[in-house]
Design a protein around this motif. Structure first.
Motif, PDB file in Angstrom:
ATOM      1  N   ARG A   1       0.790  -1.191   0.072  1.00 51.08           N
ATOM      2  CA  ARG A   1      -0.132   0.102   0.067  1.00 51.08           C
ATOM      3  C   ARG A   1       0.937   1.170   0.079  1.00 51.08           C
ATOM      4  NH1 ARG A   1      -5.105   1.092   3.927  1.00 51.08           N
ATOM      5  NH2 ARG A   1      -6.095   2.925   2.910  1.00 51.08           N
ATOM      6  N   ASP A   2       0.417   2.166  -0.820  1.00 47.18           N
ATOM      7  CA  ASP A   2       1.270   3.252  -0.828  1.00 47.18           C
ATOM      8  C   ASP A   2       1.172   4.283   0.344  1.00 47.18           C
ATOM      9  OD1 ASP A   2       1.649   2.549  -3.386  1.00 47.18           O
ATOM     10  OD2 ASP A   2       0.592   4.130  -4.377  1.00 47.18           O
ATOM     11  N   VAL A   3       2.166   4.809   0.658  1.00 52.02           N
ATOM     12  CA  VAL A   3       2.343   5.769   1.984  1.00 52.02           C
ATOM     13  C   VAL A   3       2.957   7.028   1.528  1.00 52.02           C
ATOM     14  CG1 VAL A   3       3.232   6.299   4.103  1.00 52.02           C
ATOM     15  CG2 VAL A   3       2.668   3.676   3.603  1.00 52.02           C
ATOM     16  N   VAL A   4       2.407   8.160   1.818  1.00 55.15           N
ATOM     17  CA  VAL A   4       2.702   9.527   1.753  1.00 55.15           C
ATOM     18  C   VAL A   4       3.163  10.322   3.148  1.00 55.15           C
ATOM     19  CG1 VAL A   4       2.341  11.962   0.720  1.00 55.15           C
ATOM     20  CG2 VAL A   4       1.642   9.705  -0.319  1.00 55.15           C
ATOM     21  N   LEU A   5       4.212  10.820   3.092  1.00 57.95           N
ATOM     22  CA  LEU A   5       4.932  11.633   4.323  1.00 57.95           C
ATOM     23  C   LEU A   5       4.498  13.007   4.155  1.00 57.95           C
ATOM     24  CD1 LEU A   5       8.182   9.759   5.400  1.00 57.95           C
ATOM     25  CD2 LEU A   5       5.573   9.475   6.364  1.00 57.95           C
ATOM     26  N   TYR A   6       3.684  13.537   4.921  1.00 60.89           N
ATOM     27  CA  TYR A   6       3.615  15.198   4.944  1.00 60.89           C
ATOM     28  C   TYR A   6       4.263  15.887   5.836  1.00 60.89           C
ATOM     29  CZ  TYR A   6       1.210  19.352   3.172  1.00 60.89           C
ATOM     30  OH  TYR A   6       0.703  20.681   2.588  1.00 60.89           O
ATOM     31  N   GLY A   7       5.353  16.364   5.562  1.00 61.68           N
ATOM     32  CA  GLY A   7       6.358  16.938   6.269  1.00 61.68           C
ATOM     33  C   GLY A   7       7.438  16.044   6.553  1.00 61.68           C
ATOM     34  N   PHE A   8       8.692  16.743   6.493  1.00 62.25           N
ATOM     35  CA  PHE A   8      10.027  15.835   6.669  1.00 62.25           C
ATOM     36  C   PHE A   8      10.996  16.509   7.605  1.00 62.25           C
ATOM     37  CE2 PHE A   8      13.441  13.696   4.122  1.00 62.25           C
ATOM     38  CZ  PHE A   8      12.906  12.383   4.337  1.00 62.25           C
ATOM     39  N   GLY A   9      10.459  16.607   8.924  1.00 67.12           N
ATOM     40  CA  GLY A   9      11.394  17.189   9.893  1.00 67.12           C
ATOM     41  C   GLY A   9      11.846  15.742  10.259  1.00 67.12           C
ATOM     42  N   ARG A  10      12.393  15.728  11.668  1.00 69.85           N
ATOM     43  CA  ARG A  10      13.093  14.852  12.100  1.00 69.85           C
ATOM     44  C   ARG A  10      12.166  13.352  12.389  1.00 69.85           C
ATOM     45  NH1 ARG A  10      17.213  14.804  17.313  1.00 69.85           N
ATOM     46  NH2 ARG A  10      18.582  14.536  15.291  1.00 69.85           N
TER      47      ARG A  10
ATOM     48  N   GLY B   1       9.391  12.781  10.580  1.00 67.32           N
ATOM     49  CA  GLY B   1       9.229  12.290   9.125  1.00 67.32           C
ATOM     50  C   GLY B   1      10.325  11.289   8.710  1.00 67.32           C
ATOM     51  N   ARG B   2      11.620  11.934   8.986  1.00 67.81           N
ATOM     52  CA  ARG B   2      12.773  11.187   8.457  1.00 67.81           C
ATOM     53  C   ARG B   2      12.759   9.874   9.069  1.00 67.81           C
ATOM     54  NH1 ARG B   2      14.886  16.366   8.786  1.00 67.81           N
ATOM     55  NH2 ARG B   2      16.082  16.115  10.584  1.00 67.81           N
ATOM     56  N   LEU B   3      12.368   9.774  10.354  1.00 68.85           N
ATOM     57  CA  LEU B   3      12.765   8.535  11.210  1.00 68.85           C
ATOM     58  C   LEU B   3      11.350   7.562  10.499  1.00 68.85           C
ATOM     59  CD1 LEU B   3      13.295   9.844  14.898  1.00 68.85           C
ATOM     60  CD2 LEU B   3      14.785   8.792  13.270  1.00 68.85           C
ATOM     61  N   VAL B   4      10.429   8.087  10.410  1.00 64.70           N
ATOM     62  CA  VAL B   4       9.336   7.086   9.607  1.00 64.70           C
ATOM     63  C   VAL B   4       9.859   6.842   8.430  1.00 64.70           C
ATOM     64  CG1 VAL B   4       7.069   7.257   9.095  1.00 64.70           C
ATOM     65  CG2 VAL B   4       7.463   8.478  11.232  1.00 64.70           C
ATOM     66  N   ALA B   5      10.391   7.855   7.703  1.00 61.64           N
ATOM     67  CA  ALA B   5      10.995   7.349   6.343  1.00 61.64           C
ATOM     68  C   ALA B   5      11.866   6.188   6.437  1.00 61.64           C
ATOM     69  CB  ALA B   5      11.452   8.382   5.688  1.00 61.64           C
TER      70      ALA B   5
ATOM     71  N   ALA C   1      -3.911   5.739  -0.616  1.00 64.23           N
ATOM     72  CA  ALA C   1      -2.606   5.811  -0.016  1.00 64.23           C
ATOM     73  C   ALA C   1      -2.803   6.117   1.488  1.00 64.23           C
ATOM     74  CB  ALA C   1      -1.644   6.975  -0.468  1.00 64.23           C
ATOM     75  N   ILE C   2      -1.996   5.937   2.515  1.00 63.06           N
ATOM     76  CA  ILE C   2      -2.028   6.374   3.758  1.00 63.06           C
ATOM     77  C   ILE C   2      -1.018   7.550   3.897  1.00 63.06           C
ATOM     78  CG2 ILE C   2      -1.685   5.923   6.108  1.00 63.06           C
ATOM     79  CD1 ILE C   2      -1.931   2.776   5.494  1.00 63.06           C
ATOM     80  N   LEU C   3      -1.692   8.636   4.255  1.00 59.00           N
ATOM     81  CA  LEU C   3      -0.602   9.993   4.410  1.00 59.00           C
ATOM     82  C   LEU C   3      -0.601  10.141   5.796  1.00 59.00           C
ATOM     83  CD1 LEU C   3      -0.969  13.222   2.535  1.00 59.00           C
ATOM     84  CD2 LEU C   3      -1.115  13.187   5.043  1.00 59.00           C
ATOM     85  N   ILE C   4       0.652  10.374   6.410  1.00 60.56           N
ATOM     86  CA  ILE C   4       1.123  10.499   7.455  1.00 60.56           C
ATOM     87  C   ILE C   4       1.511  11.823   7.786  1.00 60.56           C
ATOM     88  CG2 ILE C   4       2.620   9.924   9.509  1.00 60.56           C
ATOM     89  CD1 ILE C   4       3.077   7.055   8.184  1.00 60.56           C
ATOM     90  N   ASP C   5       0.848  12.871   8.422  1.00 60.84           N
ATOM     91  CA  ASP C   5       1.230  14.122   8.751  1.00 60.84           C
ATOM     92  C   ASP C   5       2.056  14.472   9.980  1.00 60.84           C
ATOM     93  OD1 ASP C   5       0.847  16.817   9.931  1.00 60.84           O
ATOM     94  OD2 ASP C   5      -0.769  17.130   8.531  1.00 60.84           O
ATOM     95  N   ASN C   6       3.284  14.615   9.610  1.00 63.24           N
ATOM     96  CA  ASN C   6       4.315  14.943  10.662  1.00 63.24           C
ATOM     97  C   ASN C   6       4.379  16.418  10.986  1.00 63.24           C
ATOM     98  OD1 ASN C   6       5.363  12.210  10.232  1.00 63.24           O
ATOM     99  ND2 ASN C   6       5.612  12.869   8.420  1.00 63.24           N
ATOM    100  N   THR C   7       3.586  17.260  10.516  1.00 66.43           N
ATOM    101  CA  THR C   7       3.979  18.753  10.743  1.00 66.43           C
ATOM    102  C   THR C   7       3.228  19.188  12.027  1.00 66.43           C
ATOM    103  OG1 THR C   7       1.988  19.313   9.808  1.00 66.43           O
ATOM    104  CG2 THR C   7       3.698  19.137   8.341  1.00 66.43           C
TER     105      THR C   7
ATOM    106  N   LEU D   1      -2.096  10.728  12.047  1.00 64.06           N
ATOM    107  CA  LEU D   1      -1.471  12.116  12.792  1.00 64.06           C
ATOM    108  C   LEU D   1      -0.297  11.642  13.654  1.00 64.06           C
ATOM    109  CD1 LEU D   1      -1.367  15.074  13.480  1.00 64.06           C
ATOM    110  CD2 LEU D   1      -3.209  14.737  15.110  1.00 64.06           C
ATOM    111  N   THR D   2       0.800  12.139  13.755  1.00 66.69           N
ATOM    112  CA  THR D   2       1.816  11.834  14.646  1.00 66.69           C
ATOM    113  C   THR D   2       1.836  12.503  15.852  1.00 66.69           C
ATOM    114  OG1 THR D   2       3.343  13.248  13.500  1.00 66.69           O
ATOM    115  CG2 THR D   2       3.359  10.875  12.855  1.00 66.69           C
ATOM    116  N   ALA D   3       1.545  13.946  15.634  1.00 68.30           N
ATOM    117  CA  ALA D   3       1.476  14.738  16.725  1.00 68.30           C
ATOM    118  C   ALA D   3       0.245  14.474  17.999  1.00 68.30           C
ATOM    119  CB  ALA D   3       1.674  16.396  16.675  1.00 68.30           C
ATOM    120  N   PRO D   4       0.267  14.990  18.885  1.00 71.26           N
ATOM    121  CA  PRO D   4      -0.840  14.931  19.914  1.00 71.26           C
ATOM    122  C   PRO D   4      -2.247  15.445  19.325  1.00 71.26           C
ATOM    123  CG  PRO D   4       0.895  15.515  21.173  1.00 71.26           C
ATOM    124  CD  PRO D   4       1.592  15.565  19.633  1.00 71.26           C
ATOM    125  N   ALA D   5      -3.216  15.008  19.327  1.00 65.05           N
ATOM    126  CA  ALA D   5      -4.344  15.818  18.687  1.00 65.05           C
ATOM    127  C   ALA D   5      -5.268  16.439  19.587  1.00 65.05           C
ATOM    128  CB  ALA D   5      -5.169  14.611  18.060  1.00 65.05           C
ATOM    129  N   ARG D   6      -6.236  17.129  18.908  1.00 61.55           N
ATOM    130  CA  ARG D   6      -6.706  18.208  19.967  1.00 61.55           C
ATOM    131  C   ARG D   6      -7.909  17.322  20.730  1.00 61.55           C
ATOM    132  NH1 ARG D   6      -5.453  23.114  18.823  1.00 61.55           N
ATOM    133  NH2 ARG D   6      -5.010  23.658  16.574  1.00 61.55           N
TER     134      ARG D   6
END
Length: 274
Positions: free
Chosen positions: A106-115, A117-121, A206-212, A234-239
């Motif tokens: 399955r396709d995966v897209v990373l939105y954001g490529f900070g630390r 994002g790079r570790l997930v990559a 695709a599954i999109l992973i938001d790292n921003t 979402l990788t960050a804490p959600a509301r």
């Protein structure tokens, strides 16, 4: 060849039980020298290369194949078979009608490529072709300056905490692509998630992973539900008011969107699904 077998056929190449997947040239050479502890003599790359080449010609299914054992067994075989004939016979249980059907990743897209994002990559690249069903296809970042993609590849290659990337990374600037261990990862430049059509890059369901961390509720994350994207994680804490998950189905003709979300407060990990 090792990476291609792994990515395209889920074949893990071993050398005396040690995986050669996602290893640098130096690491592969060291693994060959390790053979002295197993067989009493060092194993040369020239000894194993013919078996690796023979494997690439076969209709292999998901499997683990030890080319060290193949080389050792072939040396003791006195039937006069060629390397190709011997290899085809030895792995017959994983070829043709006997092979296990491979599940399409399955396709995966990373939105954001900070630390993060790079570790997930790194994790996705490391596991590519291992039967986990995920394949990193693209990363989405804001427009950068000159040689931006080269700088991002360099950050992926070395991390001050997690060390050196295990494998090889090259850059195709002309096609805006980072190639990591043979995995072609498209770099998409966009400042607005609603402006990206992922199907234009051959990406689907695709599954999109938001790292921003910029969008942390259903309304914000739903902006990512563009053509080609089926689910958002979402990788960050959600509301606190965000649901655990939400599903969305869009009718093209009427442009209507229906959503169904559970009422209770959500735990830190959230997702939105088309």
């Amino acid at each position: 060849m090792i990476g291609k077998l792994h990515r395209e056929r889920d074949v893990t190449v071993l050398l005396h039980s040690r995986s050669l997947v996602n290893k640098s040239v130096v690491s592969i050479l060291k693994t060959h020298r390790f053979a002295r502890q197993i067989a009493g003599a060092e194993l040369s790359v020239t000894d194993t290369m013919p078996f690796l080449q023979a494997l690439t010609t076969l209709d292999l299914g998901p499997s683990q194949i030890d080319i060290g054992m193949l080389a050792a067994t072939y040396k003791d075989d006195d039937r006069g078979l060629s390397v190709a004939e011997f290899t085809a016979e030895a792995v017959a249980g994983a070829t043709g009608a006997n092979k296990i059907d491979r599940r399409e990743p399955r396709d995966v897209v990373l939105y954001g490529f900070g630390r993060i994002g790079r570790l997930v990559a790194r994790l996705l690249i490391e596991k590519a072709g291992s039967g986990n069903g995920l394949r990193l296809r693209a990363i989405v970042v804001r427009g950068g300056g000159e040689q931006d993609i080269v700088k991002r590849a360099s950050l992926l290659r070395r991390d001050s905490i997690h060390g050196q990337f295990q494998g090889t990374i090259t850059v195709d600037e002309a096609n805006s692509t980072i190639v990591a261990n043979g995995n072609a990862i498209k770099v998409i430049y966009a400042d607005d998630p609603t402006k990206v059509d992922y199907t234009a890059y051959g990406i689907k369901n695709a599954i999109l992973i938001d790292n921003t961390g910029k969008w942390r509720d259903r309304e914000g994350l739903s902006k990512h539900l563009r053509p080609g994207i089926d689910k958002v994680v979402l990788t960050a804490p959600a509301r606190a008011t965000s649901p655990t998950s939400c599903t969305a189905s869009t009718t093209t003709r009427s442009s209507r969107t229906s959503r169904s979300c559970p009422a209770p407060p959500a735990p830190p990990t959230r997702s939105c699904r088309r």
